[in-house]
Motif scaffolding. Structure first.
Motif, PDB file in Angstrom:
ATOM      1  N   GLY A 177     -23.239   9.608   4.750  1.00 35.02           N
ATOM      2  CA  GLY A 177     -22.809  10.742   5.540  1.00 35.02           C
ATOM      3  C   GLY A 177     -21.760  11.586   4.836  1.00 35.02           C
ATOM      4  O   GLY A 177     -21.257  11.223   3.761  1.00 35.02           O
ATOM      5  N   PRO A 178     -21.387  12.722   5.422  1.00 28.76           N
ATOM      6  CA  PRO A 178     -20.392  13.609   4.805  1.00 28.76           C
ATOM      7  C   PRO A 178     -19.027  12.936   4.727  1.00 28.76           C
ATOM      8  O   PRO A 178     -18.671  12.131   5.585  1.00 28.76           O
ATOM      9  CB  PRO A 178     -20.366  14.814   5.748  1.00 28.76           C
ATOM     10  N   LYS A 179     -18.278  13.280   3.681  1.00 34.67           N
ATOM     11  CA  LYS A 179     -16.975  12.659   3.477  1.00 34.67           C
ATOM     12  C   LYS A 179     -15.842  13.461   4.121  1.00 34.67           C
ATOM     13  O   LYS A 179     -14.700  13.018   4.135  1.00 34.67           O
ATOM     14  CB  LYS A 179     -16.711  12.492   1.973  1.00 34.67           C
ATOM     15  N   MET A 184     -19.482  18.309   6.191  1.00 31.42           N
ATOM     16  CA  MET A 184     -20.409  18.114   7.297  1.00 31.42           C
ATOM     17  C   MET A 184     -21.211  19.379   7.600  1.00 31.42           C
ATOM     18  O   MET A 184     -22.380  19.318   7.959  1.00 31.42           O
ATOM     19  CB  MET A 184     -19.635  17.673   8.541  1.00 31.42           C
ATOM     20  N   LYS A 185     -20.573  20.539   7.409  1.00 32.29           N
ATOM     21  CA  LYS A 185     -21.227  21.807   7.739  1.00 32.29           C
ATOM     22  C   LYS A 185     -22.464  22.059   6.888  1.00 32.29           C
ATOM     23  O   LYS A 185     -23.407  22.726   7.325  1.00 32.29           O
ATOM     24  CB  LYS A 185     -20.236  22.955   7.579  1.00 32.29           C
ATOM     25  N   SER A 186     -22.473  21.525   5.665  1.00 37.74           N
ATOM     26  CA  SER A 186     -23.614  21.726   4.781  1.00 37.74           C
ATOM     27  C   SER A 186     -24.449  20.462   4.615  1.00 37.74           C
ATOM     28  O   SER A 186     -25.350  20.416   3.781  1.00 37.74           O
ATOM     29  CB  SER A 186     -23.128  22.188   3.397  1.00 37.74           C
ATOM     30  N   TYR A 187     -24.148  19.444   5.420  1.00 33.71           N
ATOM     31  CA  TYR A 187     -24.867  18.171   5.319  1.00 33.71           C
ATOM     32  C   TYR A 187     -26.164  18.273   6.108  1.00 33.71           C
ATOM     33  O   TYR A 187     -26.160  18.368   7.337  1.00 33.71           O
ATOM     34  CB  TYR A 187     -23.991  17.036   5.844  1.00 33.71           C
ATOM     35  N   ARG A 207     -17.564   9.724  14.448  1.00 30.21           N
ATOM     36  CA  ARG A 207     -18.474   8.698  14.972  1.00 30.21           C
ATOM     37  C   ARG A 207     -19.526   8.305  13.947  1.00 30.21           C
ATOM     38  O   ARG A 207     -19.956   7.148  13.885  1.00 30.21           O
ATOM     39  CB  ARG A 207     -19.145   9.182  16.260  1.00 30.21           C
ATOM     40  N   TYR A 208     -19.956   9.272  13.116  1.00 35.70           N
ATOM     41  CA  TYR A 208     -21.049   8.985  12.185  1.00 35.70           C
ATOM     42  C   TYR A 208     -20.619   9.020  10.717  1.00 35.70           C
ATOM     43  O   TYR A 208     -21.464   9.052   9.830  1.00 35.70           O
ATOM     44  CB  TYR A 208     -22.218   9.935  12.439  1.00 35.70           C
ATOM     45  N   SER A 209     -19.335   9.000  10.465  1.00 41.07           N
ATOM     46  CA  SER A 209     -18.840   8.824   9.104  1.00 41.07           C
ATOM     47  C   SER A 209     -18.664   7.334   8.838  1.00 41.07           C
ATOM     48  O   SER A 209     -17.854   6.671   9.492  1.00 41.07           O
ATOM     49  CB  SER A 209     -17.496   9.540   8.912  1.00 41.07           C
ATOM     50  N   VAL A 210     -19.427   6.803   7.899  1.00 44.97           N
ATOM     51  CA  VAL A 210     -19.329   5.377   7.588  1.00 44.97           C
ATOM     52  C   VAL A 210     -17.910   5.019   7.143  1.00 44.97           C
ATOM     53  O   VAL A 210     -17.347   4.002   7.566  1.00 44.97           O
ATOM     54  CB  VAL A 210     -20.359   4.993   6.506  1.00 44.97           C
ATOM     55  N   LEU A 211     -17.313   5.858   6.314  1.00 45.87           N
ATOM     56  CA  LEU A 211     -15.975   5.564   5.793  1.00 45.87           C
ATOM     57  C   LEU A 211     -14.928   5.521   6.911  1.00 45.87           C
ATOM     58  O   LEU A 211     -14.051   4.651   6.916  1.00 45.87           O
ATOM     59  CB  LEU A 211     -15.587   6.592   4.732  1.00 45.87           C
ATOM     60  N   ILE A 212     -15.013   6.440   7.853  1.00 40.55           N
ATOM     61  CA  ILE A 212     -14.051   6.451   8.959  1.00 40.55           C
ATOM     62  C   ILE A 212     -14.286   5.268   9.887  1.00 40.55           C
ATOM     63  O   ILE A 212     -13.344   4.637  10.371  1.00 40.55           O
ATOM     64  CB  ILE A 212     -14.113   7.791   9.719  1.00 40.55           C
ATOM     65  N   GLN A 213     -15.548   4.950  10.128  1.00 40.99           N
ATOM     66  CA  GLN A 213     -15.851   3.792  10.963  1.00 40.99           C
ATOM     67  C   GLN A 213     -15.292   2.506  10.347  1.00 40.99           C
ATOM     68  O   GLN A 213     -14.764   1.644  11.039  1.00 40.99           O
ATOM     69  CB  GLN A 213     -17.353   3.672  11.161  1.00 40.99           C
ATOM     70  N   ILE A 214     -15.405   2.388   9.018  1.00 47.09           N
ATOM     71  CA  ILE A 214     -14.848   1.216   8.335  1.00 47.09           C
ATOM     72  C   ILE A 214     -13.329   1.189   8.455  1.00 47.09           C
ATOM     73  O   ILE A 214     -12.722   0.154   8.724  1.00 47.09           O
ATOM     74  CB  ILE A 214     -15.279   1.205   6.856  1.00 47.09           C
ATOM     75  N   GLU A 215     -12.714   2.340   8.260  1.00 45.07           N
ATOM     76  CA  GLU A 215     -11.253   2.444   8.356  1.00 45.07           C
ATOM     77  C   GLU A 215     -10.757   2.018   9.734  1.00 45.07           C
ATOM     78  O   GLU A 215      -9.656   1.464   9.860  1.00 45.07           O
ATOM     79  CB  GLU A 215     -10.809   3.879   8.059  1.00 45.07           C
TER      80      GLU A 215
END
Length: 287
Positions: A177-179, A184-187, A207-215
């Motif tokens: 997903g976007p970082k 995100m706007k161009s993803y 909700r759909y950022s893997v990195l934020i979910q991990i954090e």
């Protein structure tokens, strides 16, 4: 008499060998009230499914962008690979379920406006339907999820959103997903942002950022899921997977991380699948 005996012996051996193969059906469907349409899926049943009465662990195996529920069957050779892994003893007999996420809006997530609710469909309708239709051990210990590319992203999000449901998760060449919000706007997979207010965009991104979910994984949930992450060194998505690895290391989240020789190809994923089956089987037994 000898010829008849030989023929009977050959037929008996052939029947035994035939019974040792699993079965794949790749054009099955169920009705979804949430998505207001029929949804297709494929299923692999292990070699002894039709001759036993016992229940089995389940692996939800997600396809990538541009494929459908037949991808892992046709190009991933799931039947032969699973049969061989079970026959060799490296994997336990399991049911493998491959949903279609390629009709309607593509992908495994709800959309930003909550009009296309694929994630809700998966957990509220699809999983309960599958686990009532087939003889599945329907609890966390015996449930796993894996997938490639878009399905690798789905694997991350499903296990991160619902660690209470999966004993293990194996993202392969995952699209994480976007970082950032700007990215995100161009993803491309995150379509339909027009008319969405900034607060809703930010909520969706988190909700759909893997990195934020991990954090945001709580300390008491760091070991809730056993992770196996695999990506080729020539894959354009390897950077994102390396960032996930670094984020998990910083959070002290146990995981297996592999960068192998290869690219974003079925050749790579076919080589990954035996290890996935072995890894999830260990989770079924050891969790």
């Amino acid at each position: 008499m000898k010829k008849l005996f030989s023929l009977s012996f050959i037929l008996a051996i052939s029947s035994i060998l035939l019974a040792q193969t699993g079965k794949v059906s790749d054009n099955l469907s169920m009705q979804s009230k949430i998505l207001k349409m029929d949804r297709k899926y494929a299923v692999y049943l292990p070699p002894d499914y039709e001759t036993s009465q016992r229940s089995y662990p389940v692996l939800y195996l997600l396809h990538g962008s541009g494929d459908d529920q037949t991808g892992w069957v046709q190009f991933g050779e799931v039947l032969n690979i699973a049969d061989d892994a079970i026959k060799s003893g490296s994997a336990t007999p399991m049911i493998i379920v491959m949903p279609d996420a390629n009709s309607g809006t593509r992908g495994y997530y709800n959309d930003v406006k909550n009009e296309w609710r694929y994630e809700d469909f998966f957990f509220q309708e699809f999983m309960p339907f599958i686990e009532k239709t087939y003889r599945i051990k329907a609890d966390k210990r015996y449930r796993a999820v894996s997938g490639l590319s878009m399905g690798g992203g789905g694997t991350f999000i499903y296990a991160l959103h619902h660690p209470e449901l999966f004993s293990s998760a194996c993202p392969l060449s995952a699209a994480i997903g976007p970082k950032s919000l700007d990215e995100m706007k161009s993803y491309r997979p995150f379509q339909g942002l027009e008319g969405v207010i900034d607060a809703e965009k930010e909520f969706y991104f988190k909700r759909y950022s893997v990195l934020i979910q991990i954090e945001n994984i709580p300390d008491d949930q760091k070991k809730a899921v056993r992770w196996y992450i695999d990506c080729g060194d020539d894959d354009a998505l390897s950077e994102g997977n390396c960032l996930v690895h670094i984020a998990m290391r910083k959070k002290d989240i146990p995981h297996e991380f592999r960068i192998r020789d290869g690219a974003h190809t079925w050749t790579y994923w076919r080589a990954s699948l035996p290890k996935v089956l072995e890894f999830v089987s260990m989770s079924f037994h050891q969790y």
